[in-house]
Design a protein around this motif. Structure first.
Motif, PDB file in Angstrom:
ATOM      1  N   ASP A  70      36.013  20.407  16.984  1.00 17.72           N
ATOM      2  CA  ASP A  70      35.888  19.492  18.112  1.00 17.72           C
ATOM      3  C   ASP A  70      34.667  18.577  17.927  1.00 17.72           C
ATOM      4  O   ASP A  70      33.536  19.054  17.833  1.00 17.72           O
TER       5      ASP A  70
ATOM      6  N   ASN B 164      41.928  24.027  15.499  1.00 14.36           N
ATOM      7  CA  ASN B 164      40.574  24.470  15.776  1.00 14.36           C
ATOM      8  C   ASN B 164      40.083  25.584  14.862  1.00 14.36           C
ATOM      9  O   ASN B 164      40.862  26.281  14.220  1.00 14.36           O
TER      10      ASN B 164
ATOM     11  N   VAL C  74      37.261  28.466  15.434  1.00 16.18           N
ATOM     12  CA  VAL C  74      36.389  28.997  16.474  1.00 16.18           C
ATOM     13  C   VAL C  74      35.355  29.943  15.885  1.00 16.18           C
ATOM     14  O   VAL C  74      35.693  30.912  15.199  1.00 16.18           O
TER      15      VAL C  74
ATOM     16  N   ASP D  47      34.525  25.706  19.291  1.00 12.67           N
ATOM     17  CA  ASP D  47      35.394  25.089  18.294  1.00 12.67           C
ATOM     18  C   ASP D  47      34.584  24.131  17.423  1.00 12.67           C
ATOM     19  O   ASP D  47      34.057  23.131  17.899  1.00 12.67           O
TER      20      ASP D  47
END
Lengths: 318, 680
Positions: B79, B69, B71, B76
């Motif tokens: 994603d 991930n 962030v 995220d």
């Protein structure tokens, strides 16, 4: 830009002049003339000489060329010995028929071709791409005369949904006219459409992998906006090039298709006139085709400049 | 510094192709704080760009599969369910600048429109406000006449200007993070310096975090606060910039630092290349990916499956499990034995001019102007020496090389090779001369015929010049050439595409050596190669010169490389030689303002030197050769130019024995500098 357009028009006029000369020359080189045809078996040397003199055929080639050229400027393309009518009159009537058909085919092949090409490129390797590419490849390899006959057997003879052949003026019976034109237009368009699909597909694919498309994506634009604002305009140059050539190819195709479907257009006129040794008509046809192709190329050249600022600038400087 | 702008955790990117998978990024983690400048260094194919592109999902997927991930503000980015959010972040809060500025802008759209497009999208401004902001940004990145240039198209700008536009575009929505992916690699050094200095000032002013991805250790030494070193898809070491350079703690970092020629090191230092080639990543590396090339590996390096990041200092981590790394090798004192160069001229160029006509006209083109690519070039190359020719793109280096090889004929002047004028030879004689004068090309990828085997590429000159009699002798000679350049003769039947860049360049060298030439023209022979491989090739060229008594004309834009290999250096600017002299005097005591700027623009891989040093930045771009400024061509960019400079072309004059400068004010500049120096 203006300078560029003026230059292009100047070049086009020059090419046109060369076309007139060549079209005159070609007919000169073909053995046999109108006199042989008109007199047929009755020909005697005296009769032939008299007829030649009255048709100005006894003058030297270059003199006749300039006489013909001078006539062109006055809108006079000579008289048809076969129809006994002015060539300009005959051509205007036939041209309308051919143009209507050719224009429909051009619009269909361009609009549908570009759309399918984009769909194909965006779904590269997917179901739609495979399907479209498959048919595009078939479309390119099928000869128009064969497809024409196939269509007639299928839609006219077996299914009886469309008339076999013939032509009706739209002012007389518009519905019949439309029905009669469906097959010829499609048959003319298939080849052009297929090559347009392939060209668009490869141009779009080429453009999609460019750095500036990555930049556009990095900017956060939506895929649709990227496609319309950044990809399509850049992919347009090779598409336009093809379009310029299509017009020539469509014209060639029309000659065949008009003969298959018995449409009284320029293609048929040309073929018949060649057999009749109707030289003035043949020259007129070739000239008109030349003009159409030259104008098409001129439009393509000018539109390059509108699409791509780099071309505009190079052309202005060079 | 508690808040992080971007937190990347165990990022993995694989490209799943039909027949194989490339494991490009294997668990990369990093974080960036506001206002911080972070450098990611590594060689090509180490995954440094792919990992940045993966965080923004800019890699084409499929075939890419991204895990882990990244962030940003609690969400995220990797994603896929955050795709819509990611699009609002991309180009808005996290922006990227790419390597090729000229191709990164849409050629058919006005540049102003391209910048304001992003502003309208992310800041929801109207057309007029976006336009005003765009112009303001263009001024900030120092584009002259910003209002008018808004309407211009990309091709009307130089590469450096395009990169400024890209920076303006990236900065357009007040990003929190700016990622510069090899953003100055394609530019000339003086322009690179301008852009980087400006970029640093802009991000410092706005407290934007900046992530610099580069292969150039000098750049990160000068600009980065924190450095991540990547190899084979992993971060192998990271820490504060100073720590990485003073106490490198991974064998790869040490190797990398050893292999770079530096402007400040001893001339005859033998570079310490990293032998071998980076792995192709088609299988997940087992053990330490670097162990195959490592000179300091332990027995367990190749087998160990887990390499935890180990703390080696304050905020300084490394993957290397060898606790007793030898860092002393950094300044190798292995020296080449000094060359003795006899005072014997091999090649002399006298008054060489080359003009290219500029044509104009609708039907009949007539010459309306000319481009002066070479302008009164005089050079002398002694037998056995290396003459380094430096200059930025478009200065005429390659035109000179091509003239010597007879590939283009000069407009006037003489090229005397052992007394014969090469410009006056007929075709047959020129062909014979080609045996003696050979060329090594810049691009080892494009210059080898992809359909020929390596063996026949190298052996071709033997056939062409009928140098061997019989098959056996031919094969023996080809094998000799393979060994001479350090290639395994069993590669003979391979095709060029099966070799790496460094191997291909060796093939190019072997091909050039086949006809036993005495003189080699090397046109940017290492600029397409990675630093570790570049060192291999430079060492090879030096060794061959000593063994075979070769003479080199070495053309490059990279002064540190040229300085390393050359005995004499000539600096070219817009078709003229502006300064020449032996390497020592020229580098220690540069006289021409252009040479000074070039030297000053090259970043040195040492943070201590870089942090205290001011770059002598020169303004503006290299002008087009078709519109040469009058007088000294450098005067519009020269900080010392006077009215006289625009009036007459300065002659090359000897300021000290063997040191020639074409600048009337050179002495005055030096005087002023040394006075200023002593005053301090």
């Amino acid at each position: 830009m203006t300078q560029y357009i003026v230059k292009k028009i100047f070049q086009a006029l020059l090419v046109l002049l060369i076309v007139t000369f060549i079209s005159y020359l070609i007919m000169e080189l073909i053995p046999g003339d109108a006199v042989d045809f008109l007199l047929g078996l009755e020909a005697t040397p005296e009769k032939a000489a008299a007829l030649r003199a009255s048709l100005n055929l006894d003058k030297p080639f270059i003199v006749r060329y300039f006489m013909w050229l001078g006539g062109l400027f006055r809108g006079d393309m000579g008289t048809s010995i076969f129809y006994n009518d002015s060539v300009t009159n005959i051509l205007v009537k036939k041209l309308l028929v051919t143009f209507r058909m050719g224009f429909a085919a051009l619009i269909i092949s361009t609009v549908v071709g570009i759309t399918l090409g984009v769909v194909s490129a965006v779904n590269r390797g997917g179901f739609w791409d495979n399907l479209i590419s498959f048919f595009a490849n078939i479309g390119i390899s099928i000869p128009a005369f064969w497809l024409g006959i196939l269509f007639i057997i299928l839609f006219a003879v077996k299914m009886k949904v469309l008339p076999v052949q013939g032509y009706t003026d739209p002012s007389a019976d518009f519905w019949l006219h439309t029905k009669q034109m469906v097959m010829p237009v499609i048959v003319t368009a298939v080849g052009a459409l297929s090559s347009m699909v392939r060209q668009t597909r490869s141009a779009v694919l080429e453009t999609i992998s460019q750095d500036y498309v990555r930049t556009a994506r990095e900017k956060g634009l939506r895929e649709r906006a990227i496609l319309i604002k950044h990809v399509l305009r850049n992919a347009l140059i090779p598409i336009l090039t093809l379009l310029g050539m299509q017009i020539r190819v469509l014209f060639g195709g029309v000659v065949i298709v008009e003969n298959i479907f018995a449409i009284p257009g320029m293609g048929r006129l040309l073929v018949n006139s060649v057999f009749n040794r109707d030289i003035t008509v043949v020259q007129g046809c070739i000239l008109i085709m030349g003009i159409v192709v030259i104008i098409a190329n001129l439009l393509v050249d000018v539109s390059y400049g509108f699409v791509d600022p780099r071309i505009r600038e190079i052309k202005d400087v060079a | 510094m508690d808040k992080t702008v971007l937190n990347v955790n165990k990022l993995q990117t694989e490209f799943r192709m039909r027949r194989y998978t490339v494991y490009a990024v294997n668990g990369v983690s990093y974080d960036i704080h506001p206002g911080e400048i972070v450098g990611v260094v590594g060689e090509s194919g180490c995954g440094k760009s792919v990992s940045q592109m993966s965080t923004l999902r800019l890699v084409p997927s499929p075939p890419a599969h991204i895990a882990g991930n990244a962030v940003y503000e609690g969400k995220d980015l990797v994603d896929p369910s955050n795709a819509e959010y990611l699009r609002s972040v991309r180009g808005g809060k996290i922006a990227m600048i790419f390597q090729e500025p000229m191709t990164s802008l849409n050629p058919v759209m006005k540049v102003g429109e391209q910048i304001s497009e992003a502003i309208r999208l992310h800041m929801k401004l109207g057309a007029n406000e976006a336009r005003a902001r765009t112009i303001e940004l263009m001024k900030k990145v120092r584009i002259p006449d910003a209002e008018e240039r808004y309407e211009s198209y990309p091709h009307e700008f130089s590469g450096g200007m395009c990169q400024r536009l890209m920076i303006a575009m990236a900065m357009s929505c007040d990003p929190d993070l700016l990622i510069a992916d090899e953003s100055t690699t394609a530019l000339d050094v003086t322009i690179q310096a301008q852009i980087l200095e400006m970029l640093r000032d802009v991000v410092r002013e706005t407290q934007t975090a900046l992530l610099i991805v580069t292969h150039n250790l000098g750049i990160v030494a000068r600009y980065a606060d924190k450095i991540y070193v990547m190899y084979a898809g992993s971060v192998v070491e990271y820490g504060r910039a100073a720590d990485i350079f003073t106490a490198p703690s991974h064998a790869y970092t040490i190797g990398l630092l050893n292999s770079v020629p530096r402007l400040d090191d001893d001339k005859d230092r033998m570079l310490m290349p990293i032998e071998g080639f980076p792995p192709n990543l088609q299988s997940r590396p087992e053990g330490c990916a670097f162990s195959a090339r490592c000179t300091q590996k332990l027995p367990e390096c190749a087998s160990c499956s887990e390499f935890p990041l180990k703390m080696v200092g304050d905020g300084h981590y490394s993957l290397c499990i060898n606790d007793h790394l030898d860092r002393s090798q950094r300044r190798s004192d292995t020296l080449f034995e000094a060359k003795r160069i006899p005072d014997e001229t091999l090649l002399e160029i006298r008054g060489l001019h080359r003009e290219f006509p500029v044509k104009k006209g609708i039907l009949f083109k007539k010459t309306v102007g000319k481009v002066h690519a070479l302008n009164d070039v005089n050079l002398r190359i002694r037998r056995g020496e290396t003459l380094g020719l430096v200059g930025e793109s478009g200065c005429g280096k390659t035109t000179l090389a091509r003239s010597i090889l007879g590939l283009i004929s000069p407009t006037s002047g003489e090229i005397l090779y052992q007394g014969t004028d090469l410009t006056k030879l007929d075709k047959r004689k020129t062909r014979e001369m080609r045996k003696d004068i050979q060329l090594i090309f810049q691009d080892p990828f494009a210059s080898l015929d992809p359909r020929m085997s390596i063996g026949s590429i190298i052996g071709e000159p033997l056939v062409v010049h009928k140098l061997t009699s019989g098959k056996a002798e031919y094969l023996k000679r080809v094998e000799e050439l393979f060994i001479m350049v350090g290639l395994d003769p069993s590669l003979r039947d391979r095709s060029p595409h099966e070799l790496s860049g460094g191997q291909r360049q060796r093939v190019g060298i072997a091909r050039a050596l086949a006809s036993e030439p005495r003189f080699l023209v090397c046109d940017e022979p290492v600029s397409a190669l990675d630093v570790s491989v570049q060192a291999q090739i430079l060492n090879l060229l030096e060794r061959l010169q000593r063994e075979l008594g070769l003479t080199y004309l070495f053309i490059a834009h990279d002064l540190s490389v040229v300085r390393h290999i050359s005995d004499t250096i000539a600096v070219m600017y817009l078709g003229r030689i502006v300064e020449k002299g032996d390497w020592k005097t020229l580098c220690k005591n540069p006289m021409h303002p252009y040479t000074r700027a070039l030297l000053s623009a090259v970043p040195i891989p040492d943070p201590e030197i870089e942090r205290t040093r001011n770059i002598e930045a020169i303004k503006g771009d290299v002008p087009s050769v078709s519109r040469l400024p009058g007088g000294c061509s450098f005067h519009p960019r020269c900080p010392y130019a006077s009215a006289d400079c625009a009036a007459a072309v300065p002659e090359l004059r000897e300021t000290e024995p063997g040191h020639f400068v074409a600048c009337p004010v050179a002495d005055a500049i030096r005087g002023a500098k040394s006075q200023a120096g002593s005053a301090e």
